[in-house]
Design an enzyme around this catalytic site. Structure first.
Site, PDB file in Angstrom:
ATOM      1  N   CYS A   1     -17.778 -42.439 115.845  1.00  0.00           N
ATOM      2  CA  CYS A   1     -17.557 -43.865 115.610  1.00  0.00           C
ATOM      3  C   CYS A   1     -17.658 -44.326 114.160  1.00  0.00           C
ATOM      4  O   CYS A   1     -16.724 -44.917 113.617  1.00  0.00           O
ATOM      5  CB  CYS A   1     -18.538 -44.673 116.459  1.00  0.00           C
ATOM      6  SG  CYS A   1     -18.302 -44.492 118.247  1.00  0.00           S
TER       7      CYS A   1
ATOM      8  N   HIS B   1     -21.567 -51.002 113.463  1.00  0.00           N
ATOM      9  CA  HIS B   1     -21.921 -49.579 113.397  1.00  0.00           C
ATOM     10  C   HIS B   1     -21.667 -48.949 112.037  1.00  0.00           C
ATOM     11  O   HIS B   1     -21.315 -47.776 111.929  1.00  0.00           O
ATOM     12  CB  HIS B   1     -21.192 -48.788 114.492  1.00  0.00           C
ATOM     13  CG  HIS B   1     -21.940 -47.544 114.893  1.00  0.00           C
ATOM     14  ND1 HIS B   1     -21.399 -46.547 115.682  1.00  0.00           N
ATOM     15  CD2 HIS B   1     -23.195 -47.120 114.595  1.00  0.00           C
ATOM     16  CE1 HIS B   1     -22.266 -45.588 115.872  1.00  0.00           C
ATOM     17  NE2 HIS B   1     -23.383 -45.902 115.218  1.00  0.00           N
TER      18      HIS B   1
END
Length: 437
Positions: free
Chosen positions: A80, A133
């Protein structure tokens, strides 16, 4: 007592009326808006228009009908954070200084220049609603990286109802309104993202805007609403059924955002890009799988095709081809220079690894700007040149994708010169990106 955001939303709705012809004309003459939609852990072929026969994805398919889709489109990482860092900086993850997933206290350095900063410096309103993130601390938070507005979670995943990060202990609440922790326990997180997106679009319909929607779906936890689960009574595999329902949840939310653009008369002046950050997950928290890479080998966390080749669609009615397919090799970090190209923005004076793919979007005869492409995660790496791809994952594996799309036949012994060439390309590139910031 209502929250600040609820007040803003109610005020915007009260002020909004039907668009006049004059306002529509103004919207069509200004710089194009951008809506960048990122799904999370969606399989390589998990859209109807990419070959899925058992899924229900009408809104993703509609983007393809009103735009151009890519068949050799790659994420710049199979996990990610590096994937998102590459997208937002236009750089390889190592050059963006985030080759692995961000964690508490570690993220993409503030010295990196993001797409949001580029747009903001050029008069755009900027917002992110969803999954960040890229770091949790203030210097590397969304508001410090070019976003005027942020509502979402900073770490890798949250429960969609309690908004707690639950991957490992201690469990902690992770829902933020800019830099203020906010509490909406019981409110479905995808609905929070859509609510904020609609409000932002309403408030900025007369301004150029950059809206980044990194949905946390179909990433685990797979918490689809009942009506979407019931849509898949025809699927007997429980893994596929849970995953499929969550894909349809995010498809539905994409449709709601697109409907708002249409309602505001902004569709013809808004570039919409949709793709997944990497391939499907087979982790325990996602019940060991459920997504599909189709004919490709691998999945999230691997550098085989199924880990990095993902669905991607760009739509801008009246400006780019509709219902067309592009087979040229393209990558996520290409959107940084491509959007600068479309929006008439000068690129920053720093290394940008991505290349504008505007010519590819315009024509299926245009050449890919990438003769060679690289990936690197921990001890694994991969390099592709033309149809040849070399993967190192405990051992070297050479394949020709034109003849072996499933990467099942190792040709290292048959083509030693090609092996040597690709290995050298990787070594030279790794030294280059590893020594620059």
């Amino acid at each position: 007592m209502i929250s600040r955001r609820q007040f803003l939303s109610k005020s915007a709705c009260a002020m909004a009326g039907s668009l006049t012809l004059a306002s529509v004309a103004r919207a069509k003459t200004k710089r194009p808006n951008v809506v960048l939609i990122l799904t999370d852990d969606q399989g390589s072929v998990d859209v109807n228009c990419y070959g899925a026969k058992d899924l229900i994805t009408p809104n993703m398919d509609d983007l393809a009908k009103r735009g151009t889709r890519f068949t050799q489109y790659y994420a710049n990482s199979c996990i990610c954070s590096p994937s998102r860092a590459a997208l937002l900086t236009g750089r390889f993850p190592h050059r963006a200084q985030l080759p692995g997933n961000a964690s508490k206290g570690k993220g993409m350095p503030a010295s990196q220049f993001t797409m949001a900063e580029m747009f903001k410096e050029n008069g755009y309103k900027t917002a992110i609603f969803g999954k960040w993130h890229l770091g949790t601390s203030l210097p590397i938070s969304p508001n410090e990286q070019g976003f005027d507005e942020f509502l979402g979670h900073k770490e890798g995943c949250i429960d969609n109802y309690s908004h707690f990060f639950y991957w490992n202990g201690p469990n902690r609440h992770d829902l933020w309104d800019n830099e203020t922790e906010t509490w909406e326990s019981g409110t479905y997180f995808p609905d929070i993202c859509v609510r904020e997106a609609k409000r932002f679009l309403e408030e900025n319909k007369d301004n150029p805007f950059f809206l980044y929607l990194p949905f946390n779906l179909p990433h685990y936890p797979l918490q689809a609403q009942r009506k979407f689960v019931e849509m898949y009574d025809h699927i007997t595999d429980p893994k596929r059924k849970r995953y499929a329902a969550f894909v349809s949840v995010v498809d539905d939310r994409i449709g709601q955002v697109m409907a708002k653009l249409d309602e505001l008369g902004l569709r013809e002046n808004t570039i919409v890009i949709f793709f997944s950050d990497q391939g499907h997950s087979v982790e325990e928290r996602t019940f060991g799988g459920g997504g599909s890479a189709g004919p490709y080998r691998g999945h999230k966390q691997t550098l085989w095709e199924g880990g990095v080749r993902v669905p991607c669609i760009v739509s801008w009615p009246g400006h780019i081809p509709q219902q067309e397919v592009r087979d040229q090799l393209t990558c996520a970090f290409d959107w940084f220079p491509t959007l600068a190209d479309y929006c008439d923005i000068q690129l920053p004076e720093r290394i940008i690894d991505g290349k504008s793919i505007r010519k590819i979007i315009d024509s299926d005869h245009a050449k890919s700007p990438h003769d060679v492409m690289h990936w690197w995660k921990g001890d694994m790496w991969a390099v592709r040149k033309g149809s040849w791809k070399l993967v190192y994952d405990k051992e070297l594996f050479l394949s020709n994708l034109d003849d072996d799309i499933s990467e099942s036949n190792n040709l290292v012994d048959e083509y030693p010169e090609k092996l040597k060439e690709l290995k050298q390309l990787h070594e030279e590139w790794a030294e280059n990106v590893g020594n620059q910031s």
